[in-house]
Motif scaffolding. Structure first.
Motif, PDB file in Angstrom:
ATOM      1  N   CYS A 302       0.728  -1.004  -0.029  1.00 39.52           N
ATOM      2  CA  CYS A 302      -0.317   0.048   0.289  1.00 39.52           C
ATOM      3  C   CYS A 302       0.981   1.266   0.432  1.00 39.52           C
ATOM      4  O   CYS A 302       0.486   2.562  -0.657  1.00 39.52           O
ATOM      5  CB  CYS A 302      -0.863   0.267   1.408  1.00 39.52           C
ATOM      6  SG  CYS A 302       0.047   0.127   2.400  1.00 39.52           S
ATOM      7  N   CYS A 362      -1.356  -7.971  -0.270  1.00 38.88           N
ATOM      8  CA  CYS A 362      -0.067  -7.780   0.656  1.00 38.88           C
ATOM      9  C   CYS A 362       0.760  -8.797   0.434  1.00 38.88           C
ATOM     10  O   CYS A 362       1.979  -7.968   1.291  1.00 38.88           O
ATOM     11  CB  CYS A 362      -0.274  -7.839   1.980  1.00 38.88           C
ATOM     12  SG  CYS A 362      -2.381  -6.733   2.717  1.00 38.88           S
ATOM     13  N   CYS A 365       4.190  -8.084   3.001  1.00 36.69           N
ATOM     14  CA  CYS A 365       4.657  -6.799   3.862  1.00 36.69           C
ATOM     15  C   CYS A 365       4.298  -7.210   5.225  1.00 36.69           C
ATOM     16  O   CYS A 365       5.464  -6.510   5.506  1.00 36.69           O
ATOM     17  CB  CYS A 365       3.468  -6.368   3.575  1.00 36.69           C
ATOM     18  SG  CYS A 365       4.062  -4.448   4.295  1.00 36.69           S
TER      19      CYS A 365
HETATM   20 FE1  SF4 Z   1      -0.164  -2.604   3.679  1.00 38.55          FE
HETATM   21 FE2  SF4 Z   1       1.308  -4.338   4.196  1.00 38.55          FE
HETATM   22 FE3  SF4 Z   1      -0.211  -3.045   5.784  1.00 38.55          FE
HETATM   23 FE4  SF4 Z   1      -1.400  -4.637   3.333  1.00 38.55          FE
HETATM   24  S1  SF4 Z   1       0.032  -5.618   5.574  1.00 38.55           S
HETATM   25  S2  SF4 Z   1      -1.895  -3.350   4.112  1.00 38.55           S
HETATM   26  S3  SF4 Z   1       0.380  -3.795   2.369  1.00 38.55           S
HETATM   27  S4  SF4 Z   1       1.040  -1.966   5.549  1.00 38.55           S
END
Ligand code: SF4
Length: 424
Positions: A302, A362, A365
């Motif tokens: 994101c 995601c 991440c």
């Molecule tokens: Fe963003 Fe990472 Fe949270 Fe997914 S897991 S919403 S990519 S910070």
């Protein structure tokens, strides 16, 4: 007394003429969002409060964290929000194949616009401040309350003003700027405050730069990050949304706890070293060290999985090869971005260079799947958190960087300066 942008939005949503920092208010909500981790936790709490959501067009569910489902537990979680969305007739449920990472898909699909009051059961909900909205992350009890009632209490935050001047260099993007800022103020430097960005330098920042910066406001402890609505933001909203938006401007005499000037022309490509987003080091400092050899690169999330990020990474990887000791995951943040990567030939560039191009998610991440790291491994990642164990084993190391630094490092095999890619 004058109000900041954030205070004006909150006052309007609380039906008050004005608010002051520290005041407790009850505000009406324009969007209430949860994902495949937080949604399933919120649903039983919601059920205790109501049978129906307060507005089926304003409650949004996005399965993005562990999707495509990585195991039975994640499949059950996705199933629960899928069934709930159907049962409630939600307008905005983003199924795999039409989805993406929540903070990329909501602006792209036009779900969020300027002037709104938005909560999400995810800390990076602050991303939508790039559009001039008040948006913040909350817990599952709050999200369940928001889903049931359409209102939530807030303590009105005070604010820090960041006056951006000058023009960033060729290889400096929103990621470098926000890591630079967090390096300067610390990971608690904006604790429960609004980070309000302003100044002439804003015109040099693309919408993707602004999304990246607002996204990481929480990494400085902020309640939210917010940008004024200029022509670029209006153009973005007109292109992506049919919703009416409202522009709020800070008063001339708004009070700020601190005013910090950042000359963008002085910001260098900057990397956050383990284990905090505030451990900022410029590329020049890194070049003066022994090379930091890496095992993995992740380009996505994101924070930096948007189209401009893909283009910048591809420009560096074009006609080059990923270092034999490095594995690279490229993860376009939404299906639309994925398709655009194919249309522009970027997907070919990534695959030809030796990258794995993954479906929007995601992914690694938060150590979910598609690139979890083993003990002792080092990763350059365009994501937003480099906490201990965030992407896998507690003994793995994460270096947060821009897509350009990540791509240059993928080729070099160590954390590398994108300004010097042609030299290799
Ligand atoms: Fe963003 Fe990472 Fe949270 Fe997914 S897991 S919403 S990519 S910070």
């Amino acid at each position: 007394m004058g109000m900041t942008m954030t205070q004006k939005i909150l006052a309007a949503h609380a039906g008050l003429d004005s608010v002051v920092a520290g005041q407790l208010i009850e505000a009406k909500l324009d969007v209430v969002m949860a994902n495949d981790i937080t949604g399933p936790m919120a649903l039983p709490i919601f059920r205790e409060m109501a049978d129906k959501v307060y507005d089926k067009d304003k409650v949004v569910l996005v399965p993005d964290h562990f999707t495509p489902n990585k195991d039975i537990k994640s499949a059950e979680n996705s199933k629960s929000i899928r069934e709930f969305s159907k049962e409630q007739g939600l307008k905005w449920y983003f199924e795999q194949g039409k989805s993406g990472v929540e903070h990329a898909i909501l602006p792209e699909a036009g779900v969020v616009v300027a002037g709104e009051c938005i909560i999400g059961a995810d800390s990076h909900t602050c991303t939508y401040g790039a559009l001039g909205a008040f948006s913040t992350g909350v817990g599952t009890t709050d999200i369940a309350t928001g889903m049931a009632t359409g209102e939530l209490w807030f303590k009105v935050p005070s604010a820090m003003k960041f006056v951006l001047t000058g023009k960033p260099g060729a290889f400096v993007s929103g990621k470098d700027i926000i890591i630079h800022i967090i390096g300067k103020i610390g990971v608690d430097g904006a604790l429960y405050k609004s980070m309000e960005f302003t100044g002439d330098g804003l015109k040099e920042l693309s919408m993707d730069d602004r999304f990246t910066m607002a996204n990481m406001a929480i990494e400085a402890g902020a309640k939210n990050g917010i940008f004024p609505v200029d022509e670029k933001a209006e153009d973005y909203m007109k292109e992506h949304s049919v919703k009416e938006y409202k522009i709020y401007e800070a008063d001339e005499d708004a009070e700020y706890d601190e005013v910090i000037e950042i000359n963008l022309s002085e910001v260098r490509p900057t990397v956050a070293f383990p284990h905090l987003p505030g451990n900022a080091k410029t590329i020049d400092e890194i070049e003066a060290m022994e090379p930091i050899r890496i095992d993995q690169v992740v380009i996505g999330s994101c924070t930096n999985g948007r189209m401009e990020d893909m283009r910048k990474a591809a420009a560096i990887l074009k006609d080059r090869q990923v270092h034999p000791d490095v594995r690279v995951m490229v993860i376009p943040a939404t299906q639309k971005i994925y398709k655009q990567c194919m249309a522009e030939g970027l997907a070919d560039i990534f695959v030809d260079a030796g990258c794995a191009v993954n479906t929007p998610s995601c992914g690694p991440c938060m150590g979910g799947h598609m690139g979890v790291m083993a003990a002792g491994e080092k990763c350059v990642s365009t994501t937003n958190r480099n906490f201990v164990g965030r992407m896998g084993h507690v003994d793995s190391l994460i270096y947060l960087a821009s897509p350009e630094v990540a791509a240059a490092s993928a080729i070099a095999g160590y954390i590398a300066n994108p300004e010097k890619v042609g030299d290799r």
